[in-house]
Design a protein around this motif. Sequence first.
Motif, PDB file in Angstrom:
ATOM      1  N   ARG A 108       0.824  -1.203   0.000  1.00  0.00           N
ATOM      2  CA  ARG A 108       0.000   0.000   0.000  1.00  0.00           C
ATOM      3  C   ARG A 108       0.863   1.260   0.000  1.00  0.00           C
ATOM      4  NH1 ARG A 108      -4.445   1.533   4.713  1.00  0.00           N
ATOM      5  NH2 ARG A 108      -5.249   3.421   3.735  1.00  0.00           N
ATOM      6  N   GLY A 109       0.346   2.304  -0.650  1.00  0.00           N
ATOM      7  CA  GLY A 109       1.008   3.606  -0.629  1.00  0.00           C
ATOM      8  C   GLY A 109       2.017   3.767  -1.748  1.00  0.00           C
ATOM      9  N   GLY A 110       2.773   4.869  -1.678  1.00  0.00           N
ATOM     10  CA  GLY A 110       3.860   5.091  -2.618  1.00  0.00           C
ATOM     11  C   GLY A 110       3.455   5.767  -3.900  1.00  0.00           C
ATOM     12  N   GLY A 111       2.334   6.472  -3.920  1.00  0.00           N
ATOM     13  CA  GLY A 111       1.911   7.092  -5.161  1.00  0.00           C
ATOM     14  C   GLY A 111       2.624   8.395  -5.480  1.00  0.00           C
ATOM     15  N   ILE A 112       3.345   8.928  -4.516  1.00  0.00           N
ATOM     16  CA  ILE A 112       4.011  10.221  -4.711  1.00  0.00           C
ATOM     17  C   ILE A 112       5.512  10.055  -4.547  1.00  0.00           C
ATOM     18  CG2 ILE A 112       3.807  10.848  -2.270  1.00  0.00           C
ATOM     19  CD1 ILE A 112       3.369  13.722  -3.140  1.00  0.00           C
ATOM     20  N   LYS A 113       6.252  10.876  -5.242  1.00  0.00           N
ATOM     21  CA  LYS A 113       7.706  10.850  -5.101  1.00  0.00           C
ATOM     22  C   LYS A 113       8.067  11.387  -3.719  1.00  0.00           C
ATOM     23  CE  LYS A 113      11.827  12.411  -7.598  1.00  0.00           C
ATOM     24  NZ  LYS A 113      12.378  11.060  -7.817  1.00  0.00           N
ATOM     25  N   PRO A 114       8.916  10.660  -2.958  1.00  0.00           N
ATOM     26  CA  PRO A 114       9.161  11.043  -1.553  1.00  0.00           C
ATOM     27  C   PRO A 114       9.733  12.447  -1.403  1.00  0.00           C
ATOM     28  CG  PRO A 114      10.004   8.841  -1.997  1.00  0.00           C
ATOM     29  CD  PRO A 114       9.595   9.421  -3.312  1.00  0.00           C
ATOM     30  N   TYR A 115      10.670  12.816  -2.225  1.00  0.00           N
ATOM     31  CA  TYR A 115      11.277  14.149  -2.142  1.00  0.00           C
ATOM     32  C   TYR A 115      11.824  14.507  -3.519  1.00  0.00           C
ATOM     33  CZ  TYR A 115      15.063  10.868  -1.028  1.00  0.00           C
ATOM     34  OH  TYR A 115      15.924   9.805  -1.027  1.00  0.00           O
ATOM     35  N   ALA A 116      12.320  15.662  -3.615  1.00  0.00           N
ATOM     36  CA  ALA A 116      12.781  16.163  -4.915  1.00  0.00           C
ATOM     37  C   ALA A 116      13.935  15.332  -5.451  1.00  0.00           C
ATOM     38  CB  ALA A 116      13.193  17.627  -4.787  1.00  0.00           C
ATOM     39  N   GLN A 117      14.046  15.371  -6.770  1.00  0.00           N
ATOM     40  CA  GLN A 117      15.091  14.585  -7.421  1.00  0.00           C
ATOM     41  C   GLN A 117      16.478  15.107  -7.083  1.00  0.00           C
ATOM     42  OE1 GLN A 117      14.749  11.896  -9.177  1.00  0.00           O
ATOM     43  NE2 GLN A 117      16.408  11.717 -10.676  1.00  0.00           N
ATOM     44  N   LYS A 118      16.597  16.464  -6.986  1.00  0.00           N
ATOM     45  CA  LYS A 118      17.918  17.077  -6.787  1.00  0.00           C
ATOM     46  C   LYS A 118      17.905  17.985  -5.571  1.00  0.00           C
ATOM     47  CE  LYS A 118      19.080  17.084 -11.723  1.00  0.00           C
ATOM     48  NZ  LYS A 118      20.197  16.149 -11.636  1.00  0.00           N
ATOM     49  N   LYS A 119      19.098  18.409  -5.179  1.00  0.00           N
ATOM     50  CA  LYS A 119      19.334  19.413  -4.143  1.00  0.00           C
ATOM     51  C   LYS A 119      19.011  18.938  -2.727  1.00  0.00           C
ATOM     52  CE  LYS A 119      18.456  23.214  -7.313  1.00  0.00           C
ATOM     53  NZ  LYS A 119      17.704  24.479  -7.554  1.00  0.00           N
ATOM     54  N   THR A 120      18.860  17.627  -2.513  1.00  0.00           N
ATOM     55  CA  THR A 120      18.621  17.142  -1.149  1.00  0.00           C
ATOM     56  C   THR A 120      19.840  16.429  -0.577  1.00  0.00           C
ATOM     57  OG1 THR A 120      17.730  15.014  -1.920  1.00  0.00           O
ATOM     58  CG2 THR A 120      16.171  16.847  -1.657  1.00  0.00           C
ATOM     59  N   GLY A 121      20.743  16.023  -1.432  1.00  0.00           N
ATOM     60  CA  GLY A 121      21.907  15.269  -0.967  1.00  0.00           C
ATOM     61  C   GLY A 121      21.610  13.797  -0.721  1.00  0.00           C
ATOM     62  N   ASN A 122      20.386  13.384  -0.947  1.00  0.00           N
ATOM     63  CA  ASN A 122      20.006  11.987  -0.737  1.00  0.00           C
ATOM     64  C   ASN A 122      19.979  11.233  -2.075  1.00  0.00           C
ATOM     65  OD1 ASN A 122      19.580  12.440   2.039  1.00  0.00           O
ATOM     66  ND2 ASN A 122      17.502  13.207   1.613  1.00  0.00           N
ATOM     67  N   ALA A 123      19.856   9.922  -1.953  1.00  0.00           N
ATOM     68  CA  ALA A 123      19.714   9.115  -3.162  1.00  0.00           C
ATOM     69  C   ALA A 123      18.406   9.447  -3.851  1.00  0.00           C
ATOM     70  CB  ALA A 123      19.775   7.631  -2.803  1.00  0.00           C
ATOM     71  N   ARG A 124      18.348   9.216  -5.151  1.00  0.00           N
ATOM     72  CA  ARG A 124      17.139   9.510  -5.923  1.00  0.00           C
ATOM     73  C   ARG A 124      16.077   8.444  -5.638  1.00  0.00           C
ATOM     74  NH1 ARG A 124      20.487  10.043 -11.432  1.00  0.00           N
ATOM     75  NH2 ARG A 124      21.545   8.350 -10.345  1.00  0.00           N
ATOM     76  N   ARG A 125      14.980   8.861  -5.041  1.00  0.00           N
ATOM     77  CA  ARG A 125      13.898   7.960  -4.690  1.00  0.00           C
ATOM     78  C   ARG A 125      12.711   8.210  -5.593  1.00  0.00           C
ATOM     79  NH1 ARG A 125      15.738   3.858  -1.399  1.00  0.00           N
ATOM     80  NH2 ARG A 125      16.861   4.702   0.399  1.00  0.00           N
ATOM     81  N   GLY A 126      12.220   7.155  -6.221  1.00  0.00           N
ATOM     82  CA  GLY A 126      11.058   7.320  -7.079  1.00  0.00           C
ATOM     83  C   GLY A 126       9.770   6.843  -6.436  1.00  0.00           C
ATOM     84  N   SER A 127       9.887   6.024  -5.372  1.00  0.00           N
ATOM     85  CA  SER A 127       8.684   5.472  -4.752  1.00  0.00           C
ATOM     86  C   SER A 127       8.988   5.091  -3.305  1.00  0.00           C
ATOM     87  CB  SER A 127       8.194   4.246  -5.521  1.00  0.00           C
ATOM     88  OG  SER A 127       7.148   3.610  -4.820  1.00  0.00           O
ATOM     89  N   GLN A 128       7.982   5.189  -2.481  1.00  0.00           N
ATOM     90  CA  GLN A 128       8.122   4.750  -1.088  1.00  0.00           C
ATOM     91  C   GLN A 128       7.935   3.236  -0.958  1.00  0.00           C
ATOM     92  OE1 GLN A 128       5.204   7.092   0.959  1.00  0.00           O
ATOM     93  NE2 GLN A 128       6.593   8.827   1.275  1.00  0.00           N
ATOM     94  N   ARG A 129       7.534   2.589  -2.023  1.00  0.00           N
ATOM     95  CA  ARG A 129       7.287   1.159  -1.974  1.00  0.00           C
ATOM     96  C   ARG A 129       8.527   0.325  -2.310  1.00  0.00           C
ATOM     97  NH1 ARG A 129       1.906   0.572  -5.535  1.00  0.00           N
ATOM     98  NH2 ARG A 129       3.235   1.690  -7.014  1.00  0.00           N
ATOM     99  N   THR A 130       9.653   0.962  -2.489  1.00  0.00           N
ATOM    100  CA  THR A 130      10.885   0.236  -2.795  1.00  0.00           C
ATOM    101  C   THR A 130      11.258  -0.718  -1.666  1.00  0.00           C
ATOM    102  OG1 THR A 130      13.263   0.488  -3.132  1.00  0.00           O
ATOM    103  CG2 THR A 130      12.165   2.211  -1.898  1.00  0.00           C
ATOM    104  N   PRO A 131      11.795  -1.860  -1.985  1.00  0.00           N
ATOM    105  CA  PRO A 131      12.205  -2.805  -0.924  1.00  0.00           C
ATOM    106  C   PRO A 131      13.302  -2.267  -0.015  1.00  0.00           C
ATOM    107  CG  PRO A 131      12.066  -3.898  -3.049  1.00  0.00           C
ATOM    108  CD  PRO A 131      11.939  -2.437  -3.321  1.00  0.00           C
TER     109      PRO A 131
END
Length: 288
Positions: A108-131
Amino acid sequence: MASSATAPNSLSFFSSSLFLSSSHRIPKISISVAKPISGRLSKPLSVASQLATLPIFSFEGEKIGETYLDLKSAPEYTARAVVHRAIVNDLQNKRRGTASTLTRGEVRGGGIKPYAQKKTGNARRGSQRTPLRPGGGVVFGPKPRDWSIKINRKEKRLAISTAISSAVTAEGGAIVVEEFGDRFEKPKTKEFLAAMKRWGLDPKEKAMFLMIDVEENVAKSSRNIGTLRMLTPRTLNLFDILNSDKLVLTPAAVEFLNARYGVDALEGDEDDGGDDEDETEGAEEAEE
């Protein structure tokens, strides 16, 4: 059968007399039976006959006679494989196969991108449903499946008779006790333990009783003994045979085993069921 030094959770069959050197066993008679199929002779079925003499004890623990078991068993070079296939069949067919996990497409969930693609310093996340995230899907997790496997009816019976034959040919591995179903006027575990000691059985060791009929008082007297299994021909199974240190039979049970798994019953038992096709464990239990 295993000695008292056997680990509690280990099957005791593989240290039994069937796999000792030939100098420690009684001689065995090889028998080859060829069954005609469509006008041709099939490959001979090689079995062995191991005649074992068992003492008969009275309810008071006195030796009152002897009897014998003449069961067919697999040859020494195939005995391990035959018994292994049968025990794997028993255990695997007991699996329900209902375990189920959710993949990333089912969680369940994961319909929205968790955070912006750039300027966060984090890895690129496309979904909250990733393992890779808590609460995400499971990679290659279990799904409902059918674990059942098939085994030939003849091979299953040969495995049971081989295990019993190994038990009774081992020194002190099996005894015969006269019918004692009417000796218990009321359920009493203490009296059953006393009877076991008279028969030379240690309550701390695993024992398997095979009786044609189990009286209610006998069943209630023995059910609180955790190391004891009380079986009938209908509930006889390979796991309890292998997992016991001592086999206790009644004279009627000896007659049943000789008639069902004996060498004399080789031709008669081959035909019950009508064919030689594989059968599942459920069908075999229904036949028993």
